[in-house]
Write a protein that holds these residues in place. Structure first.
Motif, PDB file in Angstrom:
ATOM      1  N   GLU A   1      22.960 -13.816  -0.617  1.00 52.34           N
ATOM      2  CA  GLU A   1      23.598 -13.936   0.583  1.00 52.34           C
ATOM      3  C   GLU A   1      24.237 -12.846   0.931  1.00 52.34           C
ATOM      4  OE1 GLU A   1      27.382 -16.812   2.145  1.00 52.34           O
ATOM      5  OE2 GLU A   1      26.317 -17.556   0.465  1.00 52.34           O
ATOM      6  N   ASN A   2      24.896 -11.963  -0.188  1.00 52.98           N
ATOM      7  CA  ASN A   2      25.439 -10.941   0.192  1.00 52.98           C
ATOM      8  C   ASN A   2      24.731  -9.656   0.747  1.00 52.98           C
ATOM      9  OD1 ASN A   2      27.923  -8.752  -0.702  1.00 52.98           O
ATOM     10  ND2 ASN A   2      26.316  -7.719  -1.726  1.00 52.98           N
ATOM     11  N   ALA A   3      23.417  -9.545   0.202  1.00 50.43           N
ATOM     12  CA  ALA A   3      22.408  -8.773   0.727  1.00 50.43           C
ATOM     13  C   ALA A   3      22.054  -9.281   2.296  1.00 50.43           C
ATOM     14  CB  ALA A   3      21.188  -8.812   0.078  1.00 50.43           C
ATOM     15  N   LEU A   4      21.909 -10.825   2.760  1.00 49.36           N
ATOM     16  CA  LEU A   4      21.511 -10.976   3.935  1.00 49.36           C
ATOM     17  C   LEU A   4      22.810 -10.501   4.862  1.00 49.36           C
ATOM     18  CD1 LEU A   4      20.164 -14.621   3.005  1.00 49.36           C
ATOM     19  CD2 LEU A   4      18.819 -12.691   4.355  1.00 49.36           C
ATOM     20  N   ARG A   5      24.098 -10.599   4.507  1.00 49.07           N
ATOM     21  CA  ARG A   5      25.307 -10.444   5.190  1.00 49.07           C
ATOM     22  C   ARG A   5      25.393  -8.917   5.218  1.00 49.07           C
ATOM     23  NH1 ARG A   5      28.609 -13.236   2.408  1.00 49.07           N
ATOM     24  NH2 ARG A   5      28.657 -15.105   3.830  1.00 49.07           N
ATOM     25  N   HIS A   6      25.170  -8.159   4.377  1.00 50.25           N
ATOM     26  CA  HIS A   6      25.610  -6.915   4.461  1.00 50.25           C
ATOM     27  C   HIS A   6      24.574  -5.732   4.367  1.00 50.25           C
ATOM     28  CE1 HIS A   6      29.607  -8.292   4.009  1.00 50.25           C
ATOM     29  NE2 HIS A   6      29.506  -8.742   2.855  1.00 50.25           N
ATOM     30  N   GLY A   7      23.435  -6.277   4.023  1.00 55.03           N
ATOM     31  CA  GLY A   7      22.260  -5.211   3.738  1.00 55.03           C
ATOM     32  C   GLY A   7      20.902  -5.522   4.359  1.00 55.03           C
ATOM     33  N   GLY A   8      20.976  -6.399   5.255  1.00 59.39           N
ATOM     34  CA  GLY A   8      19.843  -6.798   6.096  1.00 59.39           C
ATOM     35  C   GLY A   8      18.793  -7.508   5.266  1.00 59.39           C
ATOM     36  N   GLY A   9      19.441  -8.193   4.282  1.00 60.32           N
ATOM     37  CA  GLY A   9      18.442  -8.969   3.512  1.00 60.32           C
ATOM     38  C   GLY A   9      17.666  -8.553   2.089  1.00 60.32           C
ATOM     39  N   PRO A  10      17.766  -8.880   1.220  1.00 62.82           N
ATOM     40  CA  PRO A  10      17.108  -8.410  -0.041  1.00 62.82           C
ATOM     41  C   PRO A  10      15.588  -7.801   0.218  1.00 62.82           C
ATOM     42  CG  PRO A  10      17.008 -10.683  -0.373  1.00 62.82           C
ATOM     43  CD  PRO A  10      17.765 -10.506   0.875  1.00 62.82           C
ATOM     44  N   CYS A  11      15.311  -6.702  -0.233  1.00 65.26           N
ATOM     45  CA  CYS A  11      14.030  -6.169  -0.247  1.00 65.26           C
ATOM     46  C   CYS A  11      13.195  -6.415  -1.559  1.00 65.26           C
ATOM     47  CB  CYS A  11      14.045  -4.694   0.077  1.00 65.26           C
ATOM     48  SG  CYS A  11      14.834  -3.608  -0.977  1.00 65.26           S
ATOM     49  N   ALA A  12      14.096  -6.567  -2.730  1.00 63.29           N
ATOM     50  CA  ALA A  12      13.315  -6.873  -3.939  1.00 63.29           C
ATOM     51  C   ALA A  12      14.252  -7.598  -4.717  1.00 63.29           C
ATOM     52  CB  ALA A  12      12.940  -5.557  -4.589  1.00 63.29           C
ATOM     53  N   VAL A  13      13.728  -8.828  -5.706  1.00 58.93           N
ATOM     54  CA  VAL A  13      14.393  -9.445  -6.638  1.00 58.93           C
ATOM     55  C   VAL A  13      13.623  -9.356  -8.181  1.00 58.93           C
ATOM     56  CG1 VAL A  13      15.479 -11.653  -7.283  1.00 58.93           C
ATOM     57  CG2 VAL A  13      15.561 -10.942  -4.848  1.00 58.93           C
ATOM     58  N   ARG A  14      14.116  -8.573  -8.656  1.00 61.41           N
ATOM     59  CA  ARG A  14      13.213  -8.366  -9.976  1.00 61.41           C
ATOM     60  C   ARG A  14      14.001  -9.075 -11.319  1.00 61.41           C
ATOM     61  NH1 ARG A  14      10.346  -3.953  -8.395  1.00 61.41           N
ATOM     62  NH2 ARG A  14      11.451  -2.640  -6.765  1.00 61.41           N
ATOM     63  N   VAL A  15      12.881  -9.442 -11.841  1.00 62.91           N
ATOM     64  CA  VAL A  15      12.990 -10.149 -13.247  1.00 62.91           C
ATOM     65  C   VAL A  15      12.591  -9.418 -14.157  1.00 62.91           C
ATOM     66  CG1 VAL A  15      12.693 -12.347 -14.445  1.00 62.91           C
ATOM     67  CG2 VAL A  15      13.152 -12.388 -12.145  1.00 62.91           C
ATOM     68  N   GLY A  16      13.243  -8.733 -14.849  1.00 62.51           N
ATOM     69  CA  GLY A  16      12.994  -7.707 -16.022  1.00 62.51           C
ATOM     70  C   GLY A  16      14.024  -7.769 -17.196  1.00 62.51           C
TER      71      GLY A  16
END
Length: 451
Positions: A353-368
């Motif tokens: 939600e933070n990425a959507l509100r302030h960063g144009g949406g997440p470009c990657a969600v990595r499970v590492g």
């Protein structure tokens, strides 16, 4: 340049002090021993020279004395060489290998004037002691006593004293390190307890019986933790009570606003805009109350269970209408983690939600993964976060400069604080850095096993 630790400094002080003291003692001991041995050797050499001079003088008093035979009769051993200077001629029992050249001219003049003389010289490149005994006018008896054995003895003594000084320094270093470790042990307990409290374990206390000498510090520390724990409990109860009390009037407001929203098309434009504002603020108020309640529950332990993090991340993305294709499972990383599903869902939801509100949406969600645990990363392509704001962005109600760099700042100011709280509940942490190419990169570090 990083300053050395207390233990290192104390150990170095012990070592330097012991080395300086042992070196001083070694030097004094060496000088005293050297002076004593040299003085004793001189007395012995002078006494032997006078005895030999008496024998030579008695032999010279005979008719037609055989000077070489007289010198050969002397018991000089292997270290002393006897010589006679008679009427300008030198006589020696053995072949003179430059021994006479080692007798200084000034010493010869004093002996010829009738004065007994003693002087340390170098004969054949080796240290020696010259004793001159006047026997008669124009007649002087000399003995050159080698000091090689004494020199070797002093060399061995110097080596032994040096080894003793170094051994003393090493022993002092060991003693200093051990003593410092013993003294710092109570401080390490305080540090460990403080770290446990920082990690959320408010039950951590110090045992007053461990170190009676630090009873006052232990009592003060435990009292401080008790007060801190009580205050935090009061704050949590206050936040929970206020949040619960606000829920009833908030639900009433939400219902009334919903009625107004359904009749929006019957209202004039100005009233319709006001209704939209009321609905937006009520929704924001509802989110704030929910976040406050969640914060009040954050001190509860994590309820762990096996969770497929890739599936969970994709579900969160779908909930926020983000393509699940942004979820990436890194090679070699475990898909199933032992975590609290509710906490991790909210944690990841807040970051998306933070990425959507302030960063144009997440470009990657990595499970590492990382060497000591799991790593969950959320990246966006927004304006990023300035370095001076990264320390405070996870604090509660941060919606000033640190929030405005990310956008309009229309959130509750608790989303990232909840992310940090949920990570800490798992014994982990959260940080934010720049994403290569622009944007922000939020990383959740969780231990592989429960702590």
């Amino acid at each position: 340049m990083r300053r050395a630790g207390l233990r290192t400094r104390v150990t170095a002080g012990f070592t330097a002090g012991a080395l300086a003291l042992s070196t001083a003692i070694a030097l004094v001991s060496y000088q005293v021993t050297r002076s004593s041995l040299l003085a004793e050797r001189e007395r012995t050499a002078v006494r032997a020279a006078y005895l030999d001079a008496t024998v030579v003088q008695a032999g010279l008093a005979a008719d037609r004395p055989d000077i070489l035979e007289i010198l050969r009769s002397l018991d000089t051993g292997g270290n002393r060489r006897a010589m006679l200077h008679l009427d300008g001629e030198w006589y020696a029992r053995n072949l003179d290998a430059g021994i006479t050249d080692s007798i200084p001219a000034a010493l010869q003049q004093l002996a010829q004037s009738g004065q007994p003389v003693v002087q340390r010289v170098r004969a054949g490149g080796q240290p020696a002691l010259v004793v001159g005994v006047p026997l008669a006018p124009g007649t002087t008896f000399y003995e050159v006593d080698s000091l090689v054995e004494l020199q070797n003895t002093l060399r061995v003594l110097a080596i032994v004293l040096t080894l003793v000084a170094l051994s003393t320094a090493v022993a002092a270093a060991s003693l200093g390190r051990h003593a410092t470790g013993y003294v710092l042990r109570p401080l390490r307990r305080v540090t460990d307890a403080a770290q446990e409290i920082t990690d959320g374990n408010l039950t951590a206390r110090l045992d007053p019986t461990d170190e009676p000498d630090l009873a006052r510090l232990t009592t003060s520390f435990n009292g401080m933790v008790d007060q801190l724990s009580a205050r935090m409990q009061r704050d949590r109860r206050f936040a929970a009570d206020v949040s619960h009390e606000l829920r009833s009037p908030l639900q009433t407001l939400e219902a009334a606003a919903s009625v107004l929203a359904r009749r929006r098309d019957r209202l004039d434009q100005r009233t319709a805009v006001a209704v939209d504002l009321v609905n937006a603020e009520v929704a924001r108020f509802q989110a704030l109350v929910n976040d406050l309640i969640e914060l009040a529950r954050s001190d509860q332990p994590a309820e762990r269970s096996p969770v497929d993090m890739v599936d969970l991340a994709r579900q969160v993305c779908r909930t926020h209408q983000v393509s699940p294709e942004v979820v990436v499972a890194e090679e070699g990383a475990a898909r199933v983690w032992e975590v609290d599903r509710r906490r991790v869902t909210q944690l990841l939801s807040n970051l998306v939600e933070n990425a959507l509100r302030h960063g144009g949406g997440p470009c990657a969600v990595r499970v590492g993964s990382e060497p000591d645990g799991h790593l969950l990363t959320v990246e966006d392509e927004g304006p990023g976060i300035r370095a001076e704001d990264r320390e405070v962005i996870f604090d509660r109600f941060v919606r000033g400069r640190a929030a405005h760099v990310r956008g309009a700042g229309d959130g509750t100011g608790l989303g990232l604080a909840l992310v940090a709280q949920h990570a800490a509940a798992h014994g982990g942490r959260v940080d934010v850095t720049d994403r290569p190419g622009g944007g922000a990169r939020f990383q959740i570090h969780l231990p592989a096993s429960p702590q």
